[in-house]
Each structure stands twice: as C-alpha cells, then as structure tokens.
Design an enzyme around this catalytic site. Structure first.
Site, PDB file in Angstrom:
ATOM      1  CG  HIS A 109      -0.352   0.361   2.516  1.00  0.00           C
ATOM      2  ND1 HIS A 109      -1.083   0.807   3.596  1.00  0.00           N
ATOM      3  CD2 HIS A 109       0.942   0.335   2.944  1.00  0.00           C
ATOM      4  CE1 HIS A 109      -0.289   1.037   4.620  1.00  0.00           C
ATOM      5  NE2 HIS A 109       0.933   0.751   4.262  1.00  0.00           N
ATOM      6  CB  CYS A 141       3.545   5.343   5.111  1.00  0.00           C
ATOM      7  SG  CYS A 141       4.029   4.164   6.374  1.00  0.00           S
ATOM      8  CG  HIS A 190       5.357   0.796   2.294  1.00  0.00           C
ATOM      9  ND1 HIS A 190       4.668   1.938   1.979  1.00  0.00           N
ATOM     10  CD2 HIS A 190       4.850   0.386   3.483  1.00  0.00           C
ATOM     11  CE1 HIS A 190       3.794   2.219   2.930  1.00  0.00           C
ATOM     12  NE2 HIS A 190       3.879   1.277   3.859  1.00  0.00           N
ATOM     13  CG  HIS A 211       2.989  -3.103   6.211  1.00  0.00           C
ATOM     14  ND1 HIS A 211       3.938  -2.628   7.081  1.00  0.00           N
ATOM     15  CD2 HIS A 211       2.497  -2.017   5.569  1.00  0.00           C
ATOM     16  CE1 HIS A 211       4.008  -1.317   6.985  1.00  0.00           C
ATOM     17  NE2 HIS A 211       3.143  -0.906   6.066  1.00  0.00           N
ATOM     18  CG  ASP A 264      -1.831 -13.528   0.853  1.00  0.00           C
ATOM     19  OD1 ASP A 264      -0.976 -12.804   1.411  1.00  0.00           O
ATOM     20  OD2 ASP A 264      -1.618 -14.716   0.551  1.00  0.00           O
ATOM     21  CG  HIS A 265       1.075 -12.482  -2.225  1.00  0.00           C
ATOM     22  ND1 HIS A 265       0.792 -13.082  -1.017  1.00  0.00           N
ATOM     23  CD2 HIS A 265       2.389 -12.710  -2.442  1.00  0.00           C
ATOM     24  CE1 HIS A 265       1.880 -13.660  -0.547  1.00  0.00           C
ATOM     25  NE2 HIS A 265       2.873 -13.441  -1.380  1.00  0.00           N
ATOM     26  CD  GLU A 267       0.906  -0.468   8.764  1.00  0.00           C
ATOM     27  OE1 GLU A 267       0.118  -0.100   7.891  1.00  0.00           O
ATOM     28  OE2 GLU A 267       1.536   0.321   9.497  1.00  0.00           O
TER      29      GLU A 267
HETATM   30 NI    NI Z   1       2.620   0.995   5.495  1.00  0.00          NI
END
Ligand code: NI
Length: 138
Positions: free
Chosen positions: A14, A33, A39, A41, A79-80, A126
């Site tokens: 995100h 961010c 990037h 998580h 996911d992914h 996160e």
């Molecule tokens: Ni983030």
C-alpha cells in the site's frame, strides 16, 4: 460469555497518500509510507467472536468455519494484493490500517452471523509494534 480468537496472516502493499495535498505535505505527514512506488507489510489479523459454549460441542464457534469465512471474505481479497488498487472494499478509501480493520469487519460480519457467530473485534497488526482494533462502533 466466552471470546474466541482466530489469527490469519496476509502480505500486501500500500501507500498512504492524500491526493488533495502536495507531495511535501504527504511526506511530512506520512513519511516513508507516502513512498510513491509502494511498500509492503506482513499483516496479522485477529478476529474475535463471542458467545456461549454449546453444550454438545463444548465450542463457542468451530474454528475451521471461522477460518474459512475470514479467508473467503478477507484474506483471499488482500493477500499479495495492492490495497490501494486491487481491493474492491477499499476503493476510494485511504489505505490505512484503521480503514482496513473497518473494511474487514464489514466484509466478515454478515457471513459470521450466518454461522451463528457474533463478531466482537477485528485487530489488525501492521508491524510488531503497531496494531489497531475495531469493535464495530461508528
Ligand atoms: Ni505501510
């Protein structure tokens, strides 16, 4: 009343970027961010349901069923994926952990109720240090 929690995990990308603001303002508020090229998580999702213990099974909820609902209505969509671009229930929202926890609640509340499970909380971590918890109130 007994509370039962199932953990699931997913990995997603995100960025936090408010399009109404300048690049400088976004970087000042969101720091790394706001990185334009995303990037990722490794998220941990904790879903807690509550209820009374069934006399015959000894369970509040069948954890296999709980896991299946969470996977079908949340994990498989996240996911992914890129949360900003790929996830229909996050369309038009800031891709923050807070909004994601609320979105996951809205995704799973009804399917869990159909199983007879009353949703109590959605906690989303996160990072090891940062997590949010939503109890369904507005
Ligand atoms: Ni983030």
């Amino acid at each position: 009343m007994i509370y039962v929690t199932r953990r699931e995990r997913f990995s997603a990308a995100h960025k936090l970027y408010q399009p109404k603001w300048s690049k400088e303002q976004n970087e000042a508020v969101f720091g790394k961010c706001a990185n334009e090229n995303w990037h990722g998580h490794n998220f941990e999702l904790f879903v807690t349901v509550k209820g009374e213990v069934d006399e015959e099974t000894g369970f509040v909820a069948d954890l296999k069923d709980l896991s299946k609902v969470i996977k079908t209505y949340a994990i498989e969509l996240l996911d992914h994926r890129n949360i900003n671009l790929d996830v229909p229930f996050m369309a038009g929202k800031m891709a923050s952990t807070e909004n994601l926890a609320k979105g996951i609640w809205q995704q799973i509340e009804e399917p869990l109720a159909a199983l007879g499970c009353q949703l109590h909380s959605v906690r989303l971590a996160e990072t090891e240090n940062n997590s949010v918890e939503y109890l369904g109130e507005s």
